[in-house]
Design an enzyme around this catalytic site. Structure first.
Site: not given
Length: 222
Positions: A92, A156, A185
């Site tokens: 991430d 995300k 996400k």
């Protein structure tokens, strides 16, 4: 949706600076108990998570350029490579938010692409944190387009360290931009099942949360 189905959307997260080895052990034990898709930990704790999750199918995510995204691309690349070598399945990474605000889209795309090209051959996926709380809707759209163009696997919403977390309207917008080719996400401020399901209905395919156990345990209240 039952508890096991909901759990498979969740990256059970502890990114606190003061998280101890014992905290990571507890995180992993909870992931095993509830059947969460993954745990998400700081790079230094990836080895610990890999040890505690050995023999399970639970994935390990780690963060890169976290939480500001404002470091050198080369640093992000090395951080990502080392995390994957230590056992991370997913990265991430935080987009360079300042460069995005500058309109330096070529740099933003290259910054993402270099991480993607470093770890995709190692079998890892890349999620790009765009930190929606700092972006206009136009910038959110552009950030998603750049992440997609750079070959990332997910976009995300948030680090959880910004001024706000995931919002349903942002998840809808991000999904509309990336289509069905990428994951979305939602992370930051998701504390219960009602919030999590709202994000999933808006288009999220993954939920990042530190209060994942509460999310599962509040499912019966809906």
């Amino acid at each position: 949706m039952d508890a096991r189905e909901l759990a498979k959307y969740i990256d059970h997260t502890n990114l606190k600076a003061f998280a101890t080895r014992e905290d990571i052990k507890r995180l992993c034990e909870e992931a095993k108990e509830y059947g969460f898709y993954a745990v998400c930990v700081n790079p230094y704790r990836v080895k610990d998570a890999a040890e505690f999750l050995k023999g399970t199918d639970i994935k390990i995510a780690s963060v890169v350029g976290f939480p500001l995204g404002a470091t050198f691309t080369e640093t992000k690349v090395q951080e990502a490579i080392m995390a994957v070598r230590n056992g991370a399945d997913e990265i991430d990474m935080v987009m360079n938010i300042g460069a995005m605000k500058d309109g330096d889209y070529g740099f933003v795309e290259r910054d993402i692409r270099e991480v993607v090209e470093a770890v995709h051959p190692m079998g890892a996926k890349v999620k790009v944190i765009i930190e929606t709380c700092y972006l206009s809707d136009e910038e959110k759209i552009k950030a998603c387009e750049l992440a997609k163009k750079a070959g990332a696997d997910f976009v995300k919403t948030s680090t959880g360290f910004g001024t706000a977390g995931a919002k349903v309207e942002d998840v809808k917008l991000m999904r509309s931009v990336v289509g069905n080719d990428m994951g979305v996400k939602a992370a930051g401020g998701i504390h219960n099942a009602k919030q999590a399901i709202a994000m999933i209905e808006a288009g999220a395919t993954r939920i990042g949360a530190s209060r994942s156990v509460e999310i599962i345990e509040t499912l019966e209240l809906i």
